[in-house]
Enzyme design. Structure first.
Site, PDB file in Angstrom:
ATOM      1  CG  ASP A 103      -2.240   0.919   1.133  1.00  0.00           C
ATOM      2  OD1 ASP A 103      -3.310   0.411   0.856  1.00  0.00           O
ATOM      3  OD2 ASP A 103      -1.933   2.062   1.105  1.00  0.00           O
ATOM      4  CE1 TYR A 111     -13.213   2.417 -10.221  1.00  0.00           C
ATOM      5  CE2 TYR A 111     -15.736   1.817 -10.500  1.00  0.00           C
ATOM      6  CZ  TYR A 111     -14.547   1.580  -9.862  1.00  0.00           C
ATOM      7  OH  TYR A 111     -14.354   0.658  -8.812  1.00  0.00           O
ATOM      8  CG  ASN A 145      -8.431  -4.191  -2.861  1.00  0.00           C
ATOM      9  OD1 ASN A 145      -9.754  -4.184  -3.299  1.00  0.00           O
ATOM     10  ND2 ASN A 145      -7.996  -3.361  -2.231  1.00  0.00           N
ATOM     11  CE  LYS A 181     -12.102  -0.925 -10.472  1.00  0.00           C
ATOM     12  NZ  LYS A 181     -11.105  -1.824  -9.684  1.00  0.00           N
TER      13      LYS A 181
END
Length: 254
Positions: free
Chosen positions: A40, A148, A83, A152
């Protein structure tokens, strides 16, 4: 998959694992017995026993360093959860070229970079699995989500291609397609709305279940796809969306 030892002995990496869906997933994998590394930008938010590694999925050297360090400390990689991602609001008129490049660089190329770095380690695993966090936006036309949704949609196609490429290497690749999830990112979007309460009500009403998806519910789906119980599941997109993708309800009676 309800057994606490369902993932015992497996080594997992979760990108974007310090908050939201990523943190819920990392904690659930650990609770099921996996040894989990969180990658992260700000990994310090991930609590023990999660291992913390700073990584920017938009930067290839950063990703390679973090994946190799995590693999060395874990003793290998069995599970990769891609993720990490960023959002965007607007029609095709509202986001400039730089924003398009940025979102695709994180949401699509971020998966490419992390998976590419992890593949040599995954090939040595007998239980190799990759799970990508996709979205309902890949399969449903949502207003004000052009950029977005496009990113995706690419994640969904990439998942299928990866599954085909690596099935004979013993690596399963799947994705989850969450609906609107009650995460800090969605919270920030609501806070920025002119009427946050009305915006939340509209998002809840958009879901046939009448409520937002929880991060834990998405984590449960990811944990299933990542584990041995899903040994014959690859090239699949598991919707966790309160029925949003497939149900067409009549208006509620008043």
């Amino acid at each position: 998959m309800t057994q606490p030892t369902a993932l015992s002995g497996l080594k997992a990496i979760v990108t974007g694992g310090a908050s939201g869906i990523g943190l819920a997933t990392a904690e659930l994998l650990a609770a099921r017995g996996a040894d989990v590394a969180v990658l992260d930008l700000e990994p310090g938010a991930a609590p023990s026993p999660l291992r913390q590694y700073r990584a920017d999925v938009g930067d290839d050297p950063s990703v390679r360093r973090a994946v190799d360090a995590a693999a060395a400390d874990l003793g290998g990689i069995d599970i990769l959860v891609n993720n990490a991602g960023v959002g965007a609001i607007g029609t095709i008129e509202d986001n400039d070229d730089a924003q398009w490049r940025r979102v695709f660089d994180v949401n699509v190329m971020g998966i490419v970079r992390t998976s590419r770095a992890a593949l040599p380690h995954l090939r040595r695993s007998r239980s190799a699995a990759v799970v990508n966090t996709c979205s309902i936006a890949a399969t449903a036309g949502l207003p004000q989500r052009a950029l977005y949704s496009a990113s995706k949609g690419a994640v969904l196609s990439l998942t299928l291609a990866m599954a085909a490429d690596h099935i004979r290497e013993g690596i399963r690749v799947n994705c989850v397609n969450p609906g609107t999830v009650d995460t800090p990112w969605v919270g920030r979007l609501l806070d920025a709305a002119q009427d946050p309460a009305a915006e939340r009500a509209a998002l809840e009403a958009r879901q046939p279940s009448g409520r937002l998806v929880t991060a834990h519910e998405v984590a449960e789906a990811i944990a299933y796809l990542a584990g041995p119980a899903a040994g014959s599941v690859t090239g699949s997109a598991l919707a966790v969306d309160g029925g949003m993708a497939g149900l067409r309800l009549r208006p509620a009676a008043h």
